[in-house]
Scaffold this motif. Structure first.
Motif, PDB file in Angstrom:
ATOM      1  N   VAL A  62      -9.452   1.864 -25.344  1.00 36.82           N
ATOM      2  CA  VAL A  62     -10.749   2.373 -25.795  1.00 36.82           C
ATOM      3  C   VAL A  62     -11.840   1.330 -25.576  1.00 36.82           C
ATOM      4  CG1 VAL A  62     -12.056   3.168 -27.809  1.00 36.82           C
ATOM      5  CG2 VAL A  62      -9.708   3.952 -27.454  1.00 36.82           C
ATOM      6  N   THR A  63     -11.532   0.067 -25.895  1.00 28.45           N
ATOM      7  CA  THR A  63     -12.499  -1.010 -25.680  1.00 28.45           C
ATOM      8  C   THR A  63     -12.867  -1.119 -24.207  1.00 28.45           C
ATOM      9  OG1 THR A  63     -11.740  -2.286 -27.589  1.00 28.45           O
ATOM     10  CG2 THR A  63     -12.863  -3.501 -25.849  1.00 28.45           C
ATOM     11  N   ALA A  64     -11.846  -1.064 -23.346  1.00 26.64           N
ATOM     12  CA  ALA A  64     -12.096  -1.140 -21.909  1.00 26.64           C
ATOM     13  C   ALA A  64     -12.932   0.043 -21.432  1.00 26.64           C
ATOM     14  CB  ALA A  64     -10.777  -1.201 -21.139  1.00 26.64           C
ATOM     15  N   PHE A  65     -12.654   1.246 -21.964  1.00 24.21           N
ATOM     16  CA  PHE A  65     -13.408   2.434 -21.570  1.00 24.21           C
ATOM     17  C   PHE A  65     -14.879   2.308 -21.963  1.00 24.21           C
ATOM     18  CE2 PHE A  65     -15.293   6.471 -22.898  1.00 24.21           C
ATOM     19  CZ  PHE A  65     -15.294   7.150 -21.689  1.00 24.21           C
ATOM     20  N   LEU A  66     -15.141   1.868 -23.194  1.00 19.65           N
ATOM     21  CA  LEU A  66     -16.528   1.736 -23.634  1.00 19.65           C
ATOM     22  C   LEU A  66     -17.271   0.694 -22.805  1.00 19.65           C
ATOM     23  CD1 LEU A  66     -16.044   1.901 -27.519  1.00 19.65           C
ATOM     24  CD2 LEU A  66     -17.119   3.632 -26.057  1.00 19.65           C
ATOM     25  N   PHE A  67     -16.603  -0.422 -22.520  1.00 19.13           N
ATOM     26  CA  PHE A  67     -17.227  -1.444 -21.686  1.00 19.13           C
ATOM     27  C   PHE A  67     -17.537  -0.874 -20.302  1.00 19.13           C
ATOM     28  CE2 PHE A  67     -16.848  -5.011 -18.652  1.00 19.13           C
ATOM     29  CZ  PHE A  67     -17.899  -5.791 -19.098  1.00 19.13           C
ATOM     30  N   CYS A  68     -16.575  -0.137 -19.731  1.00 21.67           N
ATOM     31  CA  CYS A  68     -16.782   0.485 -18.418  1.00 21.67           C
ATOM     32  C   CYS A  68     -17.973   1.444 -18.443  1.00 21.67           C
ATOM     33  CB  CYS A  68     -15.544   1.239 -17.984  1.00 21.67           C
ATOM     34  SG  CYS A  68     -14.258   0.215 -17.255  1.00 21.67           S
ATOM     35  N   LEU A  69     -18.101   2.222 -19.509  1.00 18.96           N
ATOM     36  CA  LEU A  69     -19.189   3.190 -19.602  1.00 18.96           C
ATOM     37  C   LEU A  69     -20.543   2.496 -19.604  1.00 18.96           C
ATOM     38  CD1 LEU A  69     -20.113   6.105 -19.918  1.00 18.96           C
ATOM     39  CD2 LEU A  69     -19.812   5.871 -22.400  1.00 18.96           C
ATOM     40  N   VAL A  70     -20.647   1.410 -20.353  1.00 20.70           N
ATOM     41  CA  VAL A  70     -21.904   0.654 -20.367  1.00 20.70           C
ATOM     42  C   VAL A  70     -22.188   0.087 -18.981  1.00 20.70           C
ATOM     43  CG1 VAL A  70     -23.179  -1.251 -21.406  1.00 20.70           C
ATOM     44  CG2 VAL A  70     -21.589   0.071 -22.806  1.00 20.70           C
ATOM     45  N   VAL A  71     -21.157  -0.456 -18.341  1.00 18.93           N
ATOM     46  CA  VAL A  71     -21.326  -1.025 -17.009  1.00 18.93           C
ATOM     47  C   VAL A  71     -21.776   0.042 -16.014  1.00 18.93           C
ATOM     48  CG1 VAL A  71     -20.097  -2.038 -15.039  1.00 18.93           C
ATOM     49  CG2 VAL A  71     -19.726  -2.933 -17.348  1.00 18.93           C
ATOM     50  N   VAL A  72     -21.166   1.225 -16.089  1.00 15.77           N
ATOM     51  CA  VAL A  72     -21.535   2.311 -15.167  1.00 15.77           C
ATOM     52  C   VAL A  72     -22.997   2.680 -15.331  1.00 15.77           C
ATOM     53  CG1 VAL A  72     -21.212   4.764 -14.684  1.00 15.77           C
ATOM     54  CG2 VAL A  72     -19.223   3.269 -14.875  1.00 15.77           C
ATOM     55  N   MET A  73     -23.412   2.942 -16.573  1.00 16.61           N
ATOM     56  CA  MET A  73     -24.795   3.376 -16.812  1.00 16.61           C
ATOM     57  C   MET A  73     -25.797   2.302 -16.394  1.00 16.61           C
ATOM     58  SD  MET A  73     -24.726   6.496 -18.054  1.00 16.61           S
ATOM     59  CE  MET A  73     -23.312   6.818 -16.990  1.00 16.61           C
ATOM     60  N   THR A  74     -25.545   1.070 -16.774  1.00 18.47           N
ATOM     61  CA  THR A  74     -26.515   0.007 -16.475  1.00 18.47           C
ATOM     62  C   THR A  74     -26.513  -0.367 -14.994  1.00 18.47           C
ATOM     63  OG1 THR A  74     -24.898  -1.678 -17.170  1.00 18.47           O
ATOM     64  CG2 THR A  74     -26.501  -0.926 -18.818  1.00 18.47           C
ATOM     65  N   ASN A  75     -25.351  -0.320 -14.341  1.00 22.44           N
ATOM     66  CA  ASN A  75     -25.316  -0.597 -12.911  1.00 22.44           C
ATOM     67  C   ASN A  75     -26.042   0.470 -12.106  1.00 22.44           C
ATOM     68  OD1 ASN A  75     -23.793  -2.859 -13.477  1.00 22.44           O
ATOM     69  ND2 ASN A  75     -22.163  -2.370 -12.046  1.00 22.44           N
ATOM     70  N   VAL A  76     -25.879   1.722 -12.508  1.00 26.66           N
ATOM     71  CA  VAL A  76     -26.592   2.815 -11.833  1.00 26.66           C
ATOM     72  C   VAL A  76     -28.097   2.615 -11.950  1.00 26.66           C
ATOM     73  CG1 VAL A  76     -27.143   5.279 -11.998  1.00 26.66           C
ATOM     74  CG2 VAL A  76     -24.765   4.535 -11.978  1.00 26.66           C
ATOM     75  N   LEU A  77     -28.560   2.273 -13.147  1.00 27.97           N
ATOM     76  CA  LEU A  77     -29.992   2.055 -13.351  1.00 27.97           C
ATOM     77  C   LEU A  77     -30.488   0.857 -12.548  1.00 27.97           C
ATOM     78  CD1 LEU A  77     -30.214   2.698 -17.202  1.00 27.97           C
ATOM     79  CD2 LEU A  77     -31.032   4.176 -15.368  1.00 27.97           C
ATOM     80  N   SER A  78     -29.691  -0.207 -12.504  1.00 30.24           N
ATOM     81  CA  SER A  78     -30.102  -1.396 -11.773  1.00 30.24           C
ATOM     82  C   SER A  78     -30.224  -1.124 -10.280  1.00 30.24           C
ATOM     83  CB  SER A  78     -29.099  -2.535 -12.010  1.00 30.24           C
ATOM     84  OG  SER A  78     -29.471  -3.695 -11.299  1.00 30.24           O
ATOM     85  N   SER A  79     -29.226  -0.460  -9.698  1.00 25.96           N
ATOM     86  CA  SER A  79     -29.279  -0.189  -8.259  1.00 25.96           C
ATOM     87  C   SER A  79     -30.370   0.812  -7.929  1.00 25.96           C
ATOM     88  CB  SER A  79     -27.923   0.313  -7.758  1.00 25.96           C
ATOM     89  OG  SER A  79     -27.565   1.521  -8.380  1.00 25.96           O
ATOM     90  N   ALA A  80     -30.595   1.779  -8.819  1.00 26.99           N
ATOM     91  CA  ALA A  80     -31.666   2.754  -8.588  1.00 26.99           C
ATOM     92  C   ALA A  80     -33.022   2.083  -8.574  1.00 26.99           C
ATOM     93  CB  ALA A  80     -31.624   3.846  -9.658  1.00 26.99           C
ATOM     94  N   MET A  81     -33.261   1.185  -9.526  1.00 26.64           N
ATOM     95  CA  MET A  81     -34.556   0.510  -9.579  1.00 26.64           C
ATOM     96  C   MET A  81     -34.703  -0.522  -8.462  1.00 26.64           C
ATOM     97  SD  MET A  81     -36.453   1.858 -11.877  1.00 26.64           S
ATOM     98  CE  MET A  81     -35.703   3.398 -11.296  1.00 26.64           C
TER      99      MET A  81
END
Length: 403
Positions: free
Chosen positions: A213-232
Motif C-alpha cells: 500500500v505504501t509503495a502504491f501511494l508513493f507511485c500514485l504521487v509520482v505518476v501525478m506529479t511527473n505527468v504535470l512536470s513533463s506537461a509543463m
C-alpha cells in the motif's frame, strides 16, 4: 569497496553542475525548440512532441535496469555513459529530416536521461551515503532547478544565431562537458545499517500488505506529479501564449519556473533540517493545485502568470526532493536504486503520454481546460500524499535524520 562514506562537497558540486547542464539540454529541450521544429519540418505538434513522449517511455522501461546497475557499479561510469548518449541524441536530432531518424534520436535521449538525471543521481548518492545522502540530494537539486532558467534563454539565443539545428549541435558540446564531472564520482559504497521504517508507522496490516500500500501511494504521487512536470516542460510557454501572453513575455515568465524551483530548494537546504520528508512532500504537492488555480486567472490578470510560474516551480522543485528523500525513510537504502527504479517506472510511462495528451487538450479544448485538468491531477496527488503521511506516522518534524 564497502565502508561508511561521507559524501564530499566536490562530489556534490560535480553532480550538481552535471544536473544543471543535462536537464537543460535534454528534458527541457522540447520546451525550447518544439515550436521551431514544428514550423521548420511542417509536422503536427502531436508528431513533434511525441518524440519527447517516446523518450519518457524509454526512461520508464529502462528504469529498473539502470537503478540496479547503479546499485552494483555506482554512478561514475553509468552517468558518464549517459552524457555521451546525450551528445549523440542531440546530434541525431540536429541531423534529422525524417520521422524515423527523429524518433530514433529521442529514443537515444530517453535512455541518456535515465542515465544522467535526478533518478540516477539520487541512486548514486544513496549508494555512496545511505541515509546521509538526504542533504546532498537536496543540494544537487539547487543546480538542476536552474536548468530551464539557464538553458531556455541560451537555447533561444543559439537558435537565433544558428537555427535550432545549430543550437542542438552546441547542446551536444555541453553534454560532453559533463563526462569528466560524472567520472569524478567516487566508487565507494555505504555500508551502514539497513533502512528502518519511519518512527510511528503502523496500519494494523501485515508488513507485506502495508509495504504494498505504501509503495502504491508513493507511485500514485509520482505518476501525478511527473505527468504535470513533463506537461509543463513541454507546454508551459505555449499555454501562456494561448492565454494571451506575448511570446517574448511568455519565455521570460517560463524562466521563473526555474527561479521558483531554486528558491524553494534553497529554503529547504537552509531551513528544512528538522522537517520530516513526508511533511515536506505534503507542502510541496499542496503548492501545485494552488499554482494552477492562480494560472487560470492569467487572461484577466497578467501578474497571475508570474505567480503561477513561481508557485509551480517551487512546488515542483520540492516534489523532486521528496521523490528522492522519501524512499530513504520508507524503504531500505541498500537497494535504493533497484527498488525505487521499479517504483518510478509507472511515473515515466504515464508522463510519457502527457505531452501528447496536453497537446490534444490544448488544440481541442483550449488552454484554460488544460490548466483545469492539471489542477484536478494535482488534487489527486495531494490526497495520496496526505494518506501516505497519515499511514506512515510522519507527525513530528524532529523525526528527520540529521546529516
Amino acid at each position: 569497496m564497502e565502508r561508511t562514506v561521507s559524501i564530499q562537497r566536490r562530489t556534490v558540486l560535480c553532480i550538481g553542475f552535471g544536473q544543471l547542464i543535462c536537464w537543460g539540454i535534454s528534458y527541457y529541450l522540447i520546451g525550447a525548440f518544439g515550436e521551431m521544429i514544428v514550423a521548420d519540418l511542417g509536422w503536427s505538434r502531436t508528431l513533434v512532441y511525441g518524440g519527447f513522449s517516446a523518450a519518457l517511455v524509454v526512461m520508464g522501461l529502462s528504469s529498473p535496469l539502470v537503478g540496479r546497475l547503479i546499485d552494483e557499479h555506482g554512478g561514475r561510469t553509468v552517468m558518464a555513459a549517459g552524457s555521451a548518449l546525450t551528445a549523440l541524441g542531440c546530434v541525431g536530432l540536429a541531423l534529422s529530416h525524417g520521422v524515423w531518424s527523429y524518433y530514433a534520436s529521442w529514443v537515444c535521449l530517453g535512455l541518456a536521461m535515465r542515465l544522467t538525471l535526478y533518478e540516477a543521481a539520487f541512486a548514486a548518492l544513496a549508494r555512496l551515503g545511505g541515509p546521509e545522502a538526504r542533504r546532498p540530494m537536496s543540494q544537487i537539486t539547487l543546480f538542476g532547478g536552474l536548468s530551464s532558467s539557464v538553458f531556455w534563454p541560451i537555447g533561444f539565443f543559439l537558435a537565433g544565431l544558428f537555427t535550432w539545428r545549430g543550437a542542438l549541435i552546441a547542446y551536444a558540446g555541453f553534454a560532453l562537458l559533463t563526462v569528466p564531472l560524472y567520472l569524478a564520482i567516487p566508487s565507494d559504497r555505504y555500508s551502514g545499517a539497513a533502512g528502518k521504517p519511519i518512527p510511528g508507522a503502523s496500519s494494523g496490516q501485515s508488513p507485506a500488505r502495508d509495504r504494498i500500500v505504501t509503495a502504491f501511494l508513493f507511485c500514485l504521487v509520482v505518476v501525478m506529479t511527473n505527468v504535470l512536470s513533463s506537461a509543463m516542460s513541454a507546454h508551459m510557454i505555449g499555454i501562456l501564449e494561448g492565454l494571451g501572453v506575448a511570446a517574448a513575455t511568455a519565455v521570460g515568465i517560463g524562466t521563473l519556473r526555474g527561479i521558483g524551483q531554486f528558491c524553494a530548494r534553497l529554503g529547504e537546504v537552509l531551513f528544512g533540517a528538522r522537517l520530516h520528508p513526508l511533511n515536506l512532500y505534503l507542502i510541496a504537492v499542496a503548492l501545485l493545485p494552488i499554482s494552477f488555480a492562480v494560472g487560470a486567472m492569467t487572461p484577466e490578470i497578467l501578474a497571475a502568470a508570474f505567480v503561477f510560474a513561481l508557485l509551480f516551480g517551487a512546488g515542483n522543485g520540492l516534489v523532486t526532493i521528496g521523490q528522492g528523500t522519501v524512499p530513504l525513510v520508507l524503504f531500505d537504502p541498500a537497494t535504493y536504486g533497484a527498488y525505487v527504479g521499479k517504483l518510478l517506472l509507472p511515473g515515466f510511462l504515464f508522463s510519457a503520454a502527457s505531452p501528447l495528451l496536453f497537446a490534444f487538450v490544448v488544440e481541442r479544448f483550449g488552454e484554460r481546460t488544460a490548466i483545469g485538468v492539471c489542477c484536478g491531477m494535482a488534487l489527486v496527488a495531494l490526497g495520496a500524499v496526505a494518506l501516505l503521511r497519515r499511514r506512515n506516522g510522519a507527525k513530528h518534524d524532529t523525526a528527520r535524520t540529521e546529516t
